[in-house]
Design an enzyme around this catalytic site. Structure first.
Site, PDB file in Angstrom:
ATOM      1  N   LYS A  22      -0.275   7.215   2.189  1.00 31.15           N
ATOM      2  CA  LYS A  22       0.061   8.302   3.104  1.00 31.15           C
ATOM      3  C   LYS A  22      -1.194   8.844   3.789  1.00 31.15           C
ATOM      4  CE  LYS A  22       4.527   8.344   2.435  1.00 31.15           C
ATOM      5  NZ  LYS A  22       5.247   9.298   1.594  1.00 31.15           N
TER       6      LYS A  22
ATOM      7  N   ARG B 250       6.715   5.491  -6.363  1.00 32.12           N
ATOM      8  CA  ARG B 250       7.099   4.567  -5.289  1.00 32.12           C
ATOM      9  C   ARG B 250       5.829   4.074  -4.606  1.00 32.12           C
ATOM     10  NH1 ARG B 250       8.456   4.778   0.279  1.00 32.12           N
ATOM     11  NH2 ARG B 250      10.240   3.453   0.834  1.00 32.12           N
TER      12      ARG B 250
END
Length: 285
Positions: free
Chosen positions: A230, A264
């Site tokens: 991210k 994840r």
């Protein structure tokens, strides 16, 4: 859309066993990401071809993935996503989903559309992963309840607001989602919460959500964290998505320390190794 043999759907009593099995270990389960999209922020287009997608699923499982999370619509957490129809999602999934299910690892369907989730469950997917936490598609909660499958409820926002207390916002969002789930008849032991790192948040808010993740333990539900590659990582150390493995692992180890039970990740082998080594070290204390 061409027809294919439908895999055995995991619903009812069988579905109720999926989540406890994933959460039974001393370290978090790892969900491997499989994007069959042309525009995902990190690996868009790499696995759009069916043979590449299936090869990637096999690779993720060989590296230790406990779940394969397959999605056919990019939800690009930084905006600029291109919405697609349910028909387009299913067309992307149709050549690969049943084959991925047949590999024997639980498959979650990453979609905000109940029509797509219903179709994927018919193909053998075992978990619904809704990036709008049952609050976007009114048909999602009744579908999940009727099928008896686990559901991942993710926090999201239409717009970023740097002025808000992000943890208060996440908490209020989850309270609404859990009310929707209860009204629909979704059993609480089939719900997983995801704070939605990178979604509707500033980079600082994403880091704050990780730092304060333990506050979500008050819900007494398992928590999933997906910080993989991210953008907040690049605000600490300048990097492109494929250069963020170290930052991803750091975030996920902290998440595990604060109670996350599912991680994840794009980089499954490295993530599995880090989580298992950390658990082994902690076990020596």
């Amino acid at each position: 859309m061409a027809t294919r043999p439908i895999a055995s759907a995991v619903t009812g009593p069988a579905a109720s066993a999926v989540l406890p099995a994933l959460l039974s270990r001393p370290y978090p389960a790892v969900m491997g990401i499989l994007n069959v999209t042309p525009d995902s922020f990190s690996d868009g287009g790499q696995f759009i071809a069916p043979e590449q997608a299936l090869a990637q699923a096999r690779r993720l499982i060989a590296e230790g993935a406990d779940i394969i999370d397959i999605g056919a619509e990019s939800t690009r957490p930084y905006g600029s996503q291109q919405p697609v129809t349910a028909e387009a999602e299913m067309a992307r999934l149709e050549p690969v989903l049943a084959e991925v299910v047949a590999l024997g690892v639980p498959v979650s369907i990453d979609s905000m559309k109940s029509e797509v989730v219903a179709w994927a469950l018919d193909q053998g997917a075992a978990i619904a992963n809704d990036v709008w936490g049952l609050q976007r598609d009114a048909g999602m909660a009744p579908l999940v309840a009727a099928r008896g499958v686990p559901v991942i409820v993710m926090h999201n926002r239409e717009q970023v607001d740097p002025a808000i207390d992000i943890m208060q916002d996440i908490t209020a969002f989850f309270e609404r989602s859990l009310e929707i789930a209860a009204r629909a008849g979704i059993a609480s032991d089939r719900i997983v919460l995801d704070p939605g790192i990178g979604f509707g948040k500033t980079q600082e808010q994403s880091m704050l959500a990780l730092a304060r993740l333990a506050e979500l333990n008050a819900f007494r539900l398992p928590v999933l964290v997906g910080a993989s590659r991210k953008r907040f990582i690049s605000t600490v150390v300048a990097s492109e998505p494929q250069q963020r493995i170290g930052g991803s692992i750091a975030a996920h180890l902290i998440a595990a320390q604060h109670g996350a039970r599912i991680i994840r990740a794009h980089d499954v082998a490295e993530t599995v190794q880090a989580l298992r080594v950390a658990a082994a070290i902690e076990g020596q204390q």
